[in-house]
Structures are given as structure tokens and as C-alpha cells.
Design a protein around this motif. Sequence first.
Motif, PDB file in Angstrom:
ATOM      1  N   UNK B  84       4.545 -13.748  -8.931  1.00  0.00           N
ATOM      2  CA  UNK B  84       3.487 -13.811  -9.953  1.00  0.00           C
ATOM      3  C   UNK B  84       2.393 -14.802  -9.545  1.00  0.00           C
ATOM      4  N   UNK B  85       1.235 -14.631 -10.199  1.00  0.00           N
ATOM      5  CA  UNK B  85       0.064 -15.434  -9.856  1.00  0.00           C
ATOM      6  C   UNK B  85       0.355 -16.939  -9.902  1.00  0.00           C
ATOM      7  N   UNK B  86       1.000 -17.391 -10.972  1.00  0.00           N
ATOM      8  CA  UNK B  86       1.300 -18.822 -11.091  1.00  0.00           C
ATOM      9  C   UNK B  86       2.690 -19.174 -10.573  1.00  0.00           C
ATOM     10  N   UNK B 157      13.259  -3.833  -1.562  1.00  0.00           N
ATOM     11  CA  UNK B 157      12.589  -2.835  -0.729  1.00  0.00           C
ATOM     12  C   UNK B 157      11.070  -2.880  -0.915  1.00  0.00           C
ATOM     13  N   UNK B 158      10.646  -3.259  -2.128  1.00  0.00           N
ATOM     14  CA  UNK B 158       9.205  -3.328  -2.423  1.00  0.00           C
ATOM     15  C   UNK B 158       8.895  -4.704  -3.011  1.00  0.00           C
ATOM     16  N   UNK B 159       7.865  -5.354  -2.467  1.00  0.00           N
ATOM     17  CA  UNK B 159       7.498  -6.675  -2.987  1.00  0.00           C
ATOM     18  C   UNK B 159       6.042  -6.641  -3.455  1.00  0.00           C
ATOM     19  N   UNK B 160       5.830  -7.130  -4.664  1.00  0.00           N
ATOM     20  CA  UNK B 160       4.490  -7.176  -5.246  1.00  0.00           C
ATOM     21  C   UNK B 160       4.027  -8.639  -5.297  1.00  0.00           C
ATOM     22  N   UNK B 161       2.832  -8.868  -4.814  1.00  0.00           N
ATOM     23  CA  UNK B 161       2.260 -10.221  -4.841  1.00  0.00           C
ATOM     24  C   UNK B 161       1.005 -10.186  -5.705  1.00  0.00           C
ATOM     25  N   UNK B 162       0.996 -10.952  -6.801  1.00  0.00           N
ATOM     26  CA  UNK B 162      -0.183 -10.993  -7.663  1.00  0.00           C
ATOM     27  C   UNK B 162      -0.981 -12.254  -7.325  1.00  0.00           C
ATOM     28  N   UNK B 163      -2.046 -12.073  -6.580  1.00  0.00           N
ATOM     29  CA  UNK B 163      -2.917 -13.179  -6.154  1.00  0.00           C
ATOM     30  C   UNK B 163      -2.090 -14.387  -5.729  1.00  0.00           C
ATOM     31  N   UNK B 164      -1.354 -14.252  -4.628  1.00  0.00           N
ATOM     32  CA  UNK B 164      -0.403 -15.312  -4.251  1.00  0.00           C
ATOM     33  C   UNK B 164      -1.048 -16.591  -3.755  1.00  0.00           C
ATOM     34  N   UNK B 165      -2.370 -16.572  -3.509  1.00  0.00           N
ATOM     35  CA  UNK B 165      -3.002 -17.776  -2.955  1.00  0.00           C
ATOM     36  C   UNK B 165      -4.059 -18.385  -3.878  1.00  0.00           C
ATOM     37  N   UNK B 166      -4.125 -17.883  -5.111  1.00  0.00           N
ATOM     38  CA  UNK B 166      -5.120 -18.410  -6.049  1.00  0.00           C
ATOM     39  C   UNK B 166      -4.928 -19.915  -6.256  1.00  0.00           C
ATOM     40  N   UNK B 167      -6.014 -20.648  -6.150  1.00  0.00           N
ATOM     41  CA  UNK B 167      -5.976 -22.089  -6.417  1.00  0.00           C
ATOM     42  C   UNK B 167      -5.490 -22.943  -5.266  1.00  0.00           C
ATOM     43  N   UNK B 168      -5.277 -22.336  -4.089  1.00  0.00           N
ATOM     44  CA  UNK B 168      -4.798 -23.126  -2.946  1.00  0.00           C
ATOM     45  C   UNK B 168      -5.944 -23.423  -1.984  1.00  0.00           C
ATOM     46  N   UNK B 169      -5.792 -24.488  -1.186  1.00  0.00           N
ATOM     47  CA  UNK B 169      -6.835 -24.819  -0.213  1.00  0.00           C
ATOM     48  C   UNK B 169      -6.762 -23.840   0.966  1.00  0.00           C
ATOM     49  N   UNK B 170      -7.843 -23.760   1.799  1.00  0.00           N
ATOM     50  CA  UNK B 170      -7.903 -22.746   2.856  1.00  0.00           C
ATOM     51  C   UNK B 170      -6.725 -22.797   3.831  1.00  0.00           C
ATOM     52  N   UNK B 171      -6.227 -24.002   4.105  1.00  0.00           N
ATOM     53  CA  UNK B 171      -5.088 -24.119   5.035  1.00  0.00           C
ATOM     54  C   UNK B 171      -3.854 -23.459   4.423  1.00  0.00           C
ATOM     55  N   UNK B 172      -3.622 -23.761   3.130  1.00  0.00           N
ATOM     56  CA  UNK B 172      -2.453 -23.183   2.461  1.00  0.00           C
ATOM     57  C   UNK B 172      -2.610 -21.668   2.291  1.00  0.00           C
ATOM     58  N   UNK B 173      -3.857 -21.226   2.065  1.00  0.00           N
ATOM     59  CA  UNK B 173      -4.106 -19.783   1.939  1.00  0.00           C
ATOM     60  C   UNK B 173      -3.626 -19.076   3.202  1.00  0.00           C
ATOM     61  N   UNK B 174      -4.036 -19.612   4.375  1.00  0.00           N
ATOM     62  CA  UNK B 174      -3.616 -19.001   5.636  1.00  0.00           C
ATOM     63  C   UNK B 174      -2.117 -19.118   5.857  1.00  0.00           C
ATOM     64  N   UNK B 175      -1.569 -20.264   5.442  1.00  0.00           N
ATOM     65  CA  UNK B 175      -0.115 -20.460   5.589  1.00  0.00           C
ATOM     66  C   UNK B 175       0.640 -19.384   4.808  1.00  0.00           C
ATOM     67  N   UNK B 176       0.216 -19.153   3.562  1.00  0.00           N
ATOM     68  CA  UNK B 176       0.907 -18.173   2.710  1.00  0.00           C
ATOM     69  C   UNK B 176       0.712 -16.760   3.289  1.00  0.00           C
ATOM     70  N   UNK B 177      -0.499 -16.451   3.732  1.00  0.00           N
ATOM     71  CA  UNK B 177      -0.750 -15.114   4.308  1.00  0.00           C
ATOM     72  C   UNK B 177       0.147 -14.870   5.523  1.00  0.00           C
ATOM     73  N   UNK B 178       0.250 -15.870   6.391  1.00  0.00           N
ATOM     74  CA  UNK B 178       1.084 -15.676   7.586  1.00  0.00           C
ATOM     75  C   UNK B 178       2.562 -15.664   7.248  1.00  0.00           C
ATOM     76  N   UNK B 179       2.895 -16.371   6.177  1.00  0.00           N
ATOM     77  CA  UNK B 179       4.290 -16.328   5.712  1.00  0.00           C
ATOM     78  C   UNK B 179       4.633 -14.910   5.239  1.00  0.00           C
ATOM     79  N   UNK B 180       3.723 -14.304   4.479  1.00  0.00           N
ATOM     80  CA  UNK B 180       3.957 -12.929   3.997  1.00  0.00           C
ATOM     81  C   UNK B 180       4.099 -11.984   5.189  1.00  0.00           C
ATOM     82  N   UNK B 181       3.198 -12.143   6.167  1.00  0.00           N
ATOM     83  CA  UNK B 181       3.239 -11.275   7.353  1.00  0.00           C
ATOM     84  C   UNK B 181       4.541 -11.460   8.127  1.00  0.00           C
ATOM     85  N   UNK B 182       4.919 -12.715   8.307  1.00  0.00           N
ATOM     86  CA  UNK B 182       6.141 -13.037   9.062  1.00  0.00           C
ATOM     87  C   UNK B 182       7.383 -12.456   8.362  1.00  0.00           C
ATOM     88  N   UNK B 183       7.445 -12.650   7.031  1.00  0.00           N
ATOM     89  CA  UNK B 183       8.603 -12.139   6.277  1.00  0.00           C
ATOM     90  C   UNK B 183       8.607 -10.610   6.269  1.00  0.00           C
TER      91      UNK B 183
END
Lengths: 264, 245
Positions: B84-86, B157-183
Motif C-alpha cells: 500500500x501507498x503508506x 503470484x501477483x504483486x500490486x504496488x500502490x505508489x511505493x516510492x511516494x514521499x521518499x528522496x531520489x536515492x530511496x526512490x531508486x533503491x526501492x525501484x531496484x529492489x522491486x526489479x531484483x525481487x
Amino acid sequence: MLERPLAPALRPFDAVGGWTIAVVDSLGRFGTFFAEALAALVTPPFKIRAFVDRIHFIGYNSLLIIFLTGAFTGMVLGLQIYLTLVRFGSEAFLGPAVALSLIRELGPVLAALMVTGRAGSALTAELGIMRITEQIDALTVMALSPMRYLAAPSILAGLVTFPLMTALFDVVGIFGGYLVGVKLLGLSEGTYFGEMQTFVGIDDIMVGFWKSLSFGVIVTWVCTYKGFNVGHGAEGVARATTQAVVLSSVLILVWDYFMGSVLQ
Amino acid sequence: MIKVEGLTKSFGPQKVLRELSLDVATGTITIVIGRSGGGKSVFLKHLIGLFRPDAGRIMVDGVDISRLRGRDLDEIRRTYGVVFQGGALFDSMSCFDNVAFPLREKVRTPPDELAKRVEAALAQVGLEGVGAKYPAEISGGMRKRVAIARALVTEPQIVFFDEPTTGLDPVLVNTIHHLILDLHRRFRFTAVVVSHEIPEIFEIADTVAMLHEGRIVEVGPPAAIQGSTNPVVQKFIKGEPDTGS
């Protein structure tokens, strides 16, 4: 299909009709909520841990306020009833008068109002915050019933704790009356408790018990429903909490009159 | 595979979704982009069964979930993970208990195995040793990662992400994006991500769908979306302000 605006002469009926539909709709949802909570209450798996947690939340955390209000209610009753009875030379009946007032009426009502103020409001606020922060949605999408985890344990805990809180309120109140009547105003200890044994019967205790049991259901039902159905943001939680306390308090007094009429 | 056909939803007089259609291929990452208030979260809540559409179908592996209720819908939800978003972490529980919760309640995992799986899930999101902390005691980025660990711990089997990086700084945004990709590479789940992190989100997407005024107006691989001639898409990607009215 486009709806044509009503003629001005029909608008008051439109408003009354809209209000009626809204009231019937919310009553229906209120009833459905209770039915769903009951279904979760009587079908496994039972959430014992959540139930114990709710007992602690509603009951244990309310002990101090029940103790304080019970003591002072009993003391006020002791003083006022003594001052009235002494005019008729009937101060010997202070014990039964305090006990009957507390056991049949004031104990269940005041204990329920106090628990509503302390635990009912907190219950609505907690569930409301869980709603707006999507914690309740998180349970739902995990294929787990929020009714089973949140509403049913609270209602069951209300059923258990309200009679216990009422019993505590009654006992502390009777001792509050004893402090004033016997220790302060000089009535004999034997008269205070002896007459109480003569006049207070099990049927009086059962009146208080049934009242407190029903108040437990009313308060937890209203407060969990309001918590589950908050509006948006902090304002929505604040409004739901106020509505829960006001509605619970009004229903306690209305239901008390009804029960008092039936269980004479 | 998720197939959405003609999804329509109104709240009172406001039409939020207008005959929205979208296909999400199994094992891919599909990003739904669009302006705030454009109906992205409402669309996602239809996919996870929190909202029921006024019209249209949501087919998940051939089953129309918009017609399901109760246990039938729960059966589909058991294959889901939702971030969820928060974060929607249970704030009365520690991070360990938050991650353990679906394992205890959904899958009924034995205690010894449960501890291992929770620790492994927290380690996967780079949060070894924070299990004892409560959500209020950790940062926003850590909360998002705990929420991802909780969503993935049951291996959905299916994962839904609702704005998973809202409110985070640019470094954390990239960290979360790469985490999603890696997982995603590790577990091969189907992912639907609602986001407006442009252009960073394109790095992890297989497919990007642009939602505008309740409809999907453009869908395709990231490169095709970036090269789209649709003025609505271009305006959104470039972050151009509204000039009209």
C-alpha cells in the motif's frame, strides 16, 4: 438517462425522501455489520489473542476510572440519601438505598458511560486510524476478515468486561456509601450492611447484570462500526470518535429506560 | 494473466474510470502512470477486490473477480501480495510480527520455519536486525521495505504496488525501484505498479500504461511510451504544467 430537476413545490418531499433513504441505508449497514461480527464470533478460527488484548484494552485499562467514579458516586449517594432519610427517621435504610440505587441503576449506567468515554472513544479512534492508513484494507487483501480480527473480539470483550466493570463499580460504590454513612455520619456498621442483606435480592443483581451485558454489546458495536466507517483524514477520525461516544451514551440511557421498564 | 475489460466506476456524479481496458501479461512488470487524482489508485483497488465496478470485467487467470464474493474472492487474494501507498503496516506490531503475520494467519507456518522465513524476507529488503523495532521507530523508506517484505513473504503470484516510492528522496526512490526489479527477477511474480515517478520508473518496466481521465490512453514498452506522439503522454512525461483555462 439525464435526471430532470424537480419542481420547487416537490423539493421538500425530495429532501425528506433523501433523508429517509439515507437513514434506512445507514441502519441497514449498521445491522449488517453486527450480523457479520456475530457470524465471525461464532465460527472458527477464534482469535483468542485478539480477544485477550481487547479485554486488556477495554477492561483492565478502565479499572482506575471505574474505581474513582464508583467511590465518589457511592459517597455522594451515601451523603444525599442519609440527609433525606434522617428527616423521616429512616436512616437505617441507608445501606439498602445506596445498594439498590447502585446495583439496579447507577452502577450499570455510570460504568458503561465511563467505559464509553475511556475505551469506546479509543476503540473508535484506533480502528479509524487503521482504516485511513489502509491497515484494515491490508487485512482484507490478505484474505483475512477484519470482522474476525477487529470487530468480533471487541464485541466479545465488551460482553465480558462490562458486567465485571459494573460489579466493581457497585462494590466500590457501596463502600463509598459506607465511608460516608458509617465512618463520617455515625450510622452503625451492622445496620448499614444488615439491612442491605434484607432488601437486596438476586433479582436486583440480575437487573444490573442484564443491563451491563446489553450496554457492553451496544457500546462495542457502535464504537467498532464508527471506527470501520470513518471519513477522510484526521477530521474524519475525530468526527467518528465524537459520534461514537455521543451515540453510545444516548443509546445507553434509552436502553436503560427500556430495560428498567421490562425488568421491574 | 490479468485482463481488464471496459472497467467503469463512478462515485456519485463523478466518473472516475471510463471503460478502462488493459492486459497484464504473466511474469511482467506493468507500470500504470498518470496524474494524481486520475484514478490510478481506484483502478488498483478494483484489481485487488476492494472496489466493485459499475460495469466491466476483471479477469485474473480466466476468473472474473468482479463477480466474486467472500471465500471465492479470498481464494484469488491468497495469490496476491499488496504494497500500500503508506505501507499499511500494523502499528501495534513489531516489524518482525508484521512480516510474520501473513505467514501465521494465511499459511499457518510452523514457528521454527516462520522465524527463518521472516528473517530471510527482511534480509532480502536489506533490513536485517530491525525485526524488533515498531513501524513508528523506523524511517519512511524502511517502512516501505518492511511492507514489501510482508507482501512477498508468502511468495505471491501477483504483486500490486500502490505508489511505493511516494514521499521518499531520489536515492530511496531508486533503491526501492531496484529492489522491486531484483525481487521480480528472483521470484518471477507478475507486478502491477502504480506510480508517477517519471522517468525513473521506466527502468524497471516491461510495459507502461498511461491512465488519463479514467481511460488507458497509451500502452506499450517504456521506449514506445517515451517516444509516443500522444500529446497527453508527452505532456505528462515532460512534466509540463497546464496552460489552459
